[in-house]
Design a protein around this motif. Sequence first.
Motif, PDB file in Angstrom:
ATOM      1  N   ARG A 194      -0.108  -6.756   1.744  1.00 52.27           N
ATOM      2  CA  ARG A 194      -0.196  -5.557   2.422  1.00 52.27           C
ATOM      3  C   ARG A 194      -0.825  -4.574   1.325  1.00 52.27           C
ATOM      4  O   ARG A 194      -1.103  -3.345   1.810  1.00 52.27           O
ATOM      5  CB  ARG A 194       1.257  -5.189   2.902  1.00 52.27           C
ATOM      6  N   ARG A 195      -0.802  -5.072   0.107  1.00 54.50           N
ATOM      7  CA  ARG A 195      -1.278  -4.190  -1.189  1.00 54.50           C
ATOM      8  C   ARG A 195      -2.803  -4.032  -1.088  1.00 54.50           C
ATOM      9  O   ARG A 195      -3.367  -3.434  -1.937  1.00 54.50           O
ATOM     10  CB  ARG A 195      -0.887  -4.681  -2.341  1.00 54.50           C
ATOM     11  N   ASP A 231      15.600  -3.469   9.679  1.00 52.52           N
ATOM     12  CA  ASP A 231      16.584  -2.529  10.575  1.00 52.52           C
ATOM     13  C   ASP A 231      16.197  -1.133  10.234  1.00 52.52           C
ATOM     14  O   ASP A 231      16.340  -0.386  11.137  1.00 52.52           O
ATOM     15  CB  ASP A 231      18.007  -2.757  10.106  1.00 52.52           C
ATOM     16  N   GLY A 232      15.562  -0.917   8.934  1.00 56.37           N
ATOM     17  CA  GLY A 232      15.463   0.501   8.853  1.00 56.37           C
ATOM     18  C   GLY A 232      13.861   0.718   8.633  1.00 56.37           C
ATOM     19  O   GLY A 232      12.840  -0.188   8.821  1.00 56.37           O
ATOM     20  N   PRO A 233      13.381   1.842   8.078  1.00 54.68           N
ATOM     21  CA  PRO A 233      11.958   2.383   7.998  1.00 54.68           C
ATOM     22  C   PRO A 233      11.251   1.663   6.985  1.00 54.68           C
ATOM     23  O   PRO A 233      12.268   0.886   5.947  1.00 54.68           O
ATOM     24  CB  PRO A 233      11.949   3.766   7.628  1.00 54.68           C
ATOM     25  N   VAL A 234      10.127   0.957   6.950  1.00 56.92           N
ATOM     26  CA  VAL A 234       9.526   0.248   6.059  1.00 56.92           C
ATOM     27  C   VAL A 234       8.689   1.119   5.229  1.00 56.92           C
ATOM     28  O   VAL A 234       7.931   1.971   5.716  1.00 56.92           O
ATOM     29  CB  VAL A 234       8.652  -0.796   6.617  1.00 56.92           C
ATOM     30  N   ALA A 235       8.588   0.848   3.792  1.00 54.80           N
ATOM     31  CA  ALA A 235       7.823   1.679   2.902  1.00 54.80           C
ATOM     32  C   ALA A 235       6.284   1.360   3.017  1.00 54.80           C
ATOM     33  O   ALA A 235       6.017   0.382   3.423  1.00 54.80           O
ATOM     34  CB  ALA A 235       8.127   1.209   1.325  1.00 54.80           C
ATOM     35  N   PRO A 236       5.546   2.468   2.556  1.00 52.65           N
ATOM     36  CA  PRO A 236       4.045   2.345   2.988  1.00 52.65           C
ATOM     37  C   PRO A 236       3.670   1.475   1.828  1.00 52.65           C
ATOM     38  O   PRO A 236       4.180   1.436   0.818  1.00 52.65           O
ATOM     39  CB  PRO A 236       3.641   3.728   2.741  1.00 52.65           C
ATOM     40  N   PRO A 237       2.382   0.869   1.882  1.00 54.95           N
ATOM     41  CA  PRO A 237       2.025  -0.139   1.029  1.00 54.95           C
ATOM     42  C   PRO A 237       1.924   0.574  -0.421  1.00 54.95           C
ATOM     43  O   PRO A 237       2.005  -0.005  -1.428  1.00 54.95           O
ATOM     44  CB  PRO A 237       0.730  -0.790   1.584  1.00 54.95           C
ATOM     45  N   ASP A 238       1.435   1.848  -0.593  1.00 56.04           N
ATOM     46  CA  ASP A 238       1.199   2.587  -1.692  1.00 56.04           C
ATOM     47  C   ASP A 238       2.489   2.750  -2.489  1.00 56.04           C
ATOM     48  O   ASP A 238       2.576   3.160  -3.682  1.00 56.04           O
ATOM     49  CB  ASP A 238       0.347   3.811  -1.619  1.00 56.04           C
ATOM     50  N   ALA A 239       3.679   2.445  -1.815  1.00 55.35           N
ATOM     51  CA  ALA A 239       4.832   2.747  -2.429  1.00 55.35           C
ATOM     52  C   ALA A 239       5.209   1.640  -3.170  1.00 55.35           C
ATOM     53  O   ALA A 239       6.329   1.422  -3.955  1.00 55.35           O
ATOM     54  CB  ALA A 239       6.019   3.196  -1.436  1.00 55.35           C
ATOM     55  N   LEU A 240       4.553   0.647  -3.134  1.00 55.68           N
ATOM     56  CA  LEU A 240       4.988  -0.829  -3.610  1.00 55.68           C
ATOM     57  C   LEU A 240       4.589  -0.930  -5.015  1.00 55.68           C
ATOM     58  O   LEU A 240       3.269  -0.456  -5.199  1.00 55.68           O
ATOM     59  CB  LEU A 240       4.349  -1.884  -2.770  1.00 55.68           C
ATOM     60  N   SER A 241       5.199  -1.726  -5.934  1.00 57.90           N
ATOM     61  CA  SER A 241       4.525  -1.821  -7.194  1.00 57.90           C
ATOM     62  C   SER A 241       3.403  -2.905  -7.072  1.00 57.90           C
ATOM     63  O   SER A 241       3.577  -3.899  -6.244  1.00 57.90           O
ATOM     64  CB  SER A 241       5.699  -2.709  -8.082  1.00 57.90           C
ATOM     65  N   ASP A 242       2.354  -2.960  -8.022  1.00 60.58           N
ATOM     66  CA  ASP A 242       1.493  -3.718  -8.154  1.00 60.58           C
ATOM     67  C   ASP A 242       1.645  -4.879  -8.762  1.00 60.58           C
ATOM     68  O   ASP A 242       1.173  -5.977  -8.519  1.00 60.58           O
ATOM     69  CB  ASP A 242       0.436  -2.937  -8.839  1.00 60.58           C
TER      70      ASP A 242
END
Length: 82
Positions: free
Chosen positions: A17-18, A69-80
């Motif tokens: 997803r990144r 169960d909750g909201p999923v973080a957008p791809p740009d919020a993930l660590s590379d």
Amino acid sequence: MGELVALPKSGDVFEDRRGGDRTMRVTCHPARGTVVVSLWVDKICRASFQLADDDLPRLQAALADMHFDGPVAPPDALSDTA
């Protein structure tokens, strides 16, 4: 370098997803009794894991039990680096 084996008919390719041409390939090798999970960047395999066929049901159960169960973080919020 390890032995190069042709991509079998049974399997799938998943995009990271990144982005960045990262993929995960999952392939089944019945003659070897393994399922191979490999991590790719573009056309280079960076890592692989050979799962024994008798561990496959446990992996399938673990994946089937996962839920968001909750909201999923957008791809740009993930660590590379993860």
